[in-house]
Design an enzyme around this catalytic site. Sequence first.
Site, PDB file in Angstrom:
ATOM      1  N   HIS A 215       0.842  -1.195   0.000  1.00  0.00           N
ATOM      2  CA  HIS A 215       0.000   0.000   0.000  1.00  0.00           C
ATOM      3  C   HIS A 215       0.881   1.251   0.000  1.00  0.00           C
ATOM      4  O   HIS A 215       2.034   1.206   0.463  1.00  0.00           O
ATOM      5  CB  HIS A 215      -0.899   0.001   1.242  1.00  0.00           C
ATOM      6  CG  HIS A 215      -2.027  -0.986   1.180  1.00  0.00           C
ATOM      7  ND1 HIS A 215      -3.112  -0.950   2.018  1.00  0.00           N
ATOM      8  CD2 HIS A 215      -2.240  -2.039   0.334  1.00  0.00           C
ATOM      9  CE1 HIS A 215      -3.940  -1.942   1.725  1.00  0.00           C
ATOM     10  NE2 HIS A 215      -3.433  -2.619   0.715  1.00  0.00           N
TER      11      HIS A 215
ATOM     12  N   CYS B 156      -2.369  -0.450   7.626  1.00  0.00           N
ATOM     13  CA  CYS B 156      -1.630   0.813   7.558  1.00  0.00           C
ATOM     14  C   CYS B 156      -1.790   1.631   8.844  1.00  0.00           C
ATOM     15  O   CYS B 156      -0.844   2.290   9.276  1.00  0.00           O
ATOM     16  CB  CYS B 156      -2.065   1.604   6.325  1.00  0.00           C
ATOM     17  SG  CYS B 156      -1.620   0.759   4.788  1.00  0.00           S
TER      18      CYS B 156
ATOM     19  N   CYS C 185      -6.237   1.579   5.881  1.00  0.00           N
ATOM     20  CA  CYS C 185      -6.823   0.315   6.328  1.00  0.00           C
ATOM     21  C   CYS C 185      -6.205  -0.063   7.682  1.00  0.00           C
ATOM     22  O   CYS C 185      -5.324   0.634   8.197  1.00  0.00           O
ATOM     23  CB  CYS C 185      -6.547  -0.787   5.297  1.00  0.00           C
ATOM     24  SG  CYS C 185      -4.829  -1.334   5.236  1.00  0.00           S
TER      25      CYS C 185
ATOM     26  N   GLU D   6       0.823   3.851   1.840  1.00  0.00           N
ATOM     27  CA  GLU D   6       1.253   4.268   3.181  1.00  0.00           C
ATOM     28  C   GLU D   6       2.457   3.456   3.662  1.00  0.00           C
ATOM     29  O   GLU D   6       3.390   4.010   4.263  1.00  0.00           O
ATOM     30  CB  GLU D   6       0.130   4.069   4.206  1.00  0.00           C
ATOM     31  CG  GLU D   6      -1.149   4.826   3.909  1.00  0.00           C
ATOM     32  CD  GLU D   6      -2.164   3.968   3.173  1.00  0.00           C
ATOM     33  OE1 GLU D   6      -1.793   3.331   2.175  1.00  0.00           O
ATOM     34  OE2 GLU D   6      -3.327   3.947   3.591  1.00  0.00           O
TER      35      GLU D   6
END
Lengths: 143, 143
Positions: free
Chosen positions: A53, A86, A83, A55
């Site tokens: 991801h 993260c 999410c 992040e």
Amino acid sequence: MVDDVFYMKLALQEAFKALDKDEIPIGAIVVCGSKVIAKAHNLTETLCDASAHAEMQAFTAASNYLGSKYLKDCTLYVTLEPCAMCAGAAYWTQIDRVVFGAYDKKHINVDKKTLYHPKTQLVGGVLEDECASVISDYFKNKR
Amino acid sequence: MVDDVFYMKLALQEAFKALDKDEIPIGAIVVCGSKVIAKAHNLTETLCDASAHAEMQAFTAASNYLGSKYLKDCTLYVTLEPCAMCAGAAYWTQIDRVVFGAYDKKHINVDKKTLYHPKTQLVGGVLEDECASVISDYFKNKR
């Protein structure tokens, strides 16, 4: 707040880089003081890695830049609400602020606020419409 | 269950590799069918990266091996109950099973069970004493 909009626009630029690679368009940057120290975008398909991801990559790059696991005096700007993974990663970095654009309306069963470090300030809805539409447009085009 | 003990011993071997590097001793492996496809240990200090937990590296390595974001027919063995970040990462991989050794008694404010994918089976307490003592011994020696 003017600064938050400015930096979110940079995160949005990252989201468009993901779009160019046919990835779900989510972008993130980390700012330390007023300096951008990390830029990243979703690469889960390109890297064949569910954890890639925006992040996660931004945190790793920022730590590498600072030479510290802890992201002191830093803010994460990300175009979509993080999410659980993260948010859990943000916890370990003890980052000062997390600012996101669009709200994640898919994974509402988990109270993600509880996952952050107590000292992390959470701000949502910055450039919400722009951040949300780049993602919804992506899925519309996939149908 | 015999298999779970067998594979947890391999995860423990990884924890001892972390110990040799003066890292908090946590190890993880991913097994696909009956084949070990990834081995990893905590490297947060070595890599200066708060997200470099054993599980995160094991997931990335397993996906790389399989050429798939999804860890179908796979089990994660990890010596300590996964944190929210790692449970959240497990969610994205849709892994079949997560088997852990020691229970995490520090971060009990978050109901981590809700973070896993509905189809992931969660088993705790395999070689619990051995997995817990390697960590508690590490912290005792640090004092």
